[in-house]
Design a protein around this motif. Structure first.
Motif, short mmCIF file in Angstrom:
data_model
loop_
_atom_site.label_atom_id
_atom_site.label_comp_id
_atom_site.label_asym_id
_atom_site.label_seq_id
_atom_site.Cartn_x
_atom_site.Cartn_y
_atom_site.Cartn_z
N ASP A 1 0.73 -1.24 -0.17
CA ASP A 1 -0.12 -0.13 -0.01
C ASP A 1 0.90 1.24 -0.05
N LEU A 2 2.06 1.29 0.82
CA LEU A 2 2.86 2.43 0.78
C LEU A 2 3.45 2.55 -0.43
N ALA A 3 3.96 1.53 -1.24
CA ALA A 3 4.48 1.81 -2.33
C ALA A 3 3.69 2.36 -3.50
N ALA A 4 2.32 1.77 -3.60
CA ALA A 4 1.45 2.34 -4.32
C ALA A 4 1.06 3.69 -4.28
N ASP A 5 0.95 4.19 -3.07
CA ASP A 5 1.06 5.64 -2.82
C ASP A 5 2.07 6.42 -3.24
N LEU A 6 3.32 5.92 -3.20
CA LEU A 6 4.62 6.59 -3.32
C LEU A 6 4.67 6.53 -5.19
N TYR A 7 4.14 5.52 -5.67
CA TYR A 7 4.19 5.54 -7.29
C TYR A 7 2.92 5.94 -7.86
N GLN A 8 1.82 6.49 -6.82
CA GLN A 8 0.56 7.11 -7.59
C GLN A 8 -0.11 5.98 -8.41
N LEU A 9 -0.22 4.72 -7.68
CA LEU A 9 -0.69 3.56 -8.48
C LEU A 9 -1.84 3.11 -7.66
N PRO A 10 -2.89 2.22 -8.25
CA PRO A 10 -3.83 1.74 -7.36
C PRO A 10 -3.21 0.87 -6.05
N ARG A 11 -3.97 0.83 -5.13
CA ARG A 11 -3.30 -0.26 -3.99
C ARG A 11 -3.86 -1.57 -4.38
N PRO A 12 -3.04 -2.72 -4.14
CA PRO A 12 -3.21 -4.09 -4.53
C PRO A 12 -4.58 -4.66 -3.74
N PRO A 13 -5.44 -5.46 -4.42
CA PRO A 13 -6.45 -5.98 -3.85
C PRO A 13 -6.20 -6.98 -2.59
N ARG A 14 -7.07 -7.10 -1.86
CA ARG A 14 -6.75 -7.88 -0.38
C ARG A 14 -7.70 -9.09 -0.81
N LEU A 15 -7.01 -10.37 -0.22
CA LEU A 15 -7.63 -11.68 -0.27
C LEU A 15 -7.45 -12.52 1.13
N PRO A 16 -8.31 -13.15 1.24
CA PRO A 16 -8.13 -14.21 2.64
C PRO A 16 -7.27 -15.20 2.27
N ARG A 17 -6.45 -15.66 3.19
CA ARG A 17 -5.40 -16.62 2.93
C ARG A 17 -6.04 -17.79 2.07
N SER A 18 -7.45 -17.95 2.86
CA SER A 18 -8.07 -19.38 2.14
C SER A 18 -8.17 -19.27 0.34
N THR A 19 -8.70 -18.13 -0.08
CA THR A 19 -8.71 -17.83 -1.52
C THR A 19 -7.46 -17.43 -2.05
N ALA A 20 -6.35 -17.01 -1.28
CA ALA A 20 -5.00 -16.74 -2.04
C ALA A 20 -4.36 -17.97 -2.31
N GLN A 21 -4.71 -19.02 -1.57
CA GLN A 21 -3.82 -20.34 -1.94
C GLN A 21 -4.23 -20.85 -3.15
N GLU A 22 -5.56 -20.39 -3.52
CA GLU A 22 -5.90 -20.82 -4.90
C GLU A 22 -5.60 -20.19 -6.14
N LYS A 23 -5.10 -18.79 -5.94
CA LYS A 23 -4.90 -17.86 -7.00
C LYS A 23 -3.34 -17.34 -7.05
N LEU A 24 -2.59 -17.75 -5.99
CA LEU A 24 -1.39 -17.10 -5.98
C LEU A 24 -0.08 -18.24 -6.23
N PRO A 25 0.79 -18.17 -6.93
CA PRO A 25 2.01 -18.77 -7.00
C PRO A 25 2.56 -19.40 -5.66
#
Length: 307
Positions: A246-270
């Motif tokens: 979130d801090l990096a996104a604000d510094l770069y003036q980019l959208p903050r990344p979406p948030r996922l619960p761990r149970s969902t993240a295990q299905e969608k992230l490497p």
């Protein structure tokens, strides 16, 4: 006259000055080289003939050899008064808990005059998951991944080598390395992809060090590090991973990344990314500041990312 320590007799003048050998001379190794005074002779091991001109341009004497070919390392014996070991263990080692590269390097260094000091770049991953607690150098290692277990093996070999030989071995445990001028050294590309992070209740603490501060820590340990000691090398930031992005996104003036619960993240992230999200710790860097007398140029991620 020849002696047991120096069978060739009196050394020529080029061997009487300090000689630093860098093993694994990538981005951090080049930063170490740039911070050394010109009266120190610099050498670097490289397995790539294509890198020779680039190393020479940085006033570094290239020594061709390969940590995976122990016979090619014999020429390293007796060359350096100080060694900076930045090379990682092999990722596809059949004996996956060991680091044969460090073993081969130490075997070569034992053949002749030993270096005065050696600094090894390890990882903070050797602590494993501390569930958000502080991790000082006195905390027992508890590696959860194969790459961390290989680092523990390397650390054990190096500390034994230091005790047996009298070489001052100092181990740096390093978290994530960042710098705007380092390839992949900022989260900018990941933010552009919109890669999710964990929700606050599932999030984990993350630690960082600027590449220039890491290079300075290597040199401080090389000259001032106490023998057979370990130092955590990290900045003063206490951030959870999602807050960092979130801090990096604000510094770069980019959208903050979406948030996922761990149970969902295990299905969608490497799996590799999930492994970093499964360990939470805060590194205690007080020994680094006290023993190495290192004042950070970039004490927080915020200052480092802004350059």
């Amino acid at each position: 006259m020849p002696s047991n320590l120096n069978p060739l007799g009196a050394l020529p003048s080029r061997f009487r000055r300090q000689r630093v050998l860098i093993i694994g001379c990538g981005d951090v190794g080049l930063r170490v080289a740039r911070q050394l005074p010109r009266n120190i002779r610099l050498m670097a091991l490289t397995s790539s003939a294509e890198r020779v001109p680039a190393l020479r341009a940085q006033r570094i004497t290239p020594l061709q050899g390969n940590l995976d070919d122990s016979a090619s390392l014999r020429r390293l014996a007796g060359l350096a008064t100080r060694v900076v070991h930045l090379a990682p263990p092999p990722g596809d080692n059949p004996a996956w808990r060991s680091d044969p590269r460090t073993q081969a390097l130490l075997r070569a260094l034992r053949l002749r005059r030993l270096p005065q000091s050696l600094v090894y770049a390890s990882t903070s991953g050797v602590y494993g998951d501390c569930q958000g607690d502080w991790a000082s150098e006195l905390r027992a290692v508890n590696p959860h991944t194969r790459r961390a277990q290989r680092r523990v093996h390397a650390e054990d070999q190096l500390r034994w080598f230091g005790r047996a030989s009298g070489t001052r071995v100092h181990i740096l445990r390093i978290p994530g390395i960042y710098a705007p001028d380092r390839e992949g050294g900022t989260p900018h590309a990941r933010l552009l992809k919109g890669t999710p992070v964990l929700t606050p209740e599932d999030d984990v603490y993350t630690n960082h060090i600027h590449a220039d501060d890491l290079a300075r820590a290597c040199l401080a340990a090389l000259w001032r590090g106490k023998p057979q000691r370990i130092s955590n090398v990290s900045d003063d930031t206490q951030l959870k991973m999602g807050d960092y992005f979130d801090l990096a996104a604000d510094l770069y003036q980019l959208p903050r990344p979406p948030r996922l619960p761990r149970s969902t993240a295990q299905e969608k992230l490497p799996l590799m990314l999930l492994s970093f999200m499964s360990e939470s710790r805060r590194l205690d860097n007080q020994r680094m500041k006290k023993e190495l007398r290192l004042r950070l140029r970039y004490p927080t991620v915020h200052e480092g990312l802004r350059g």
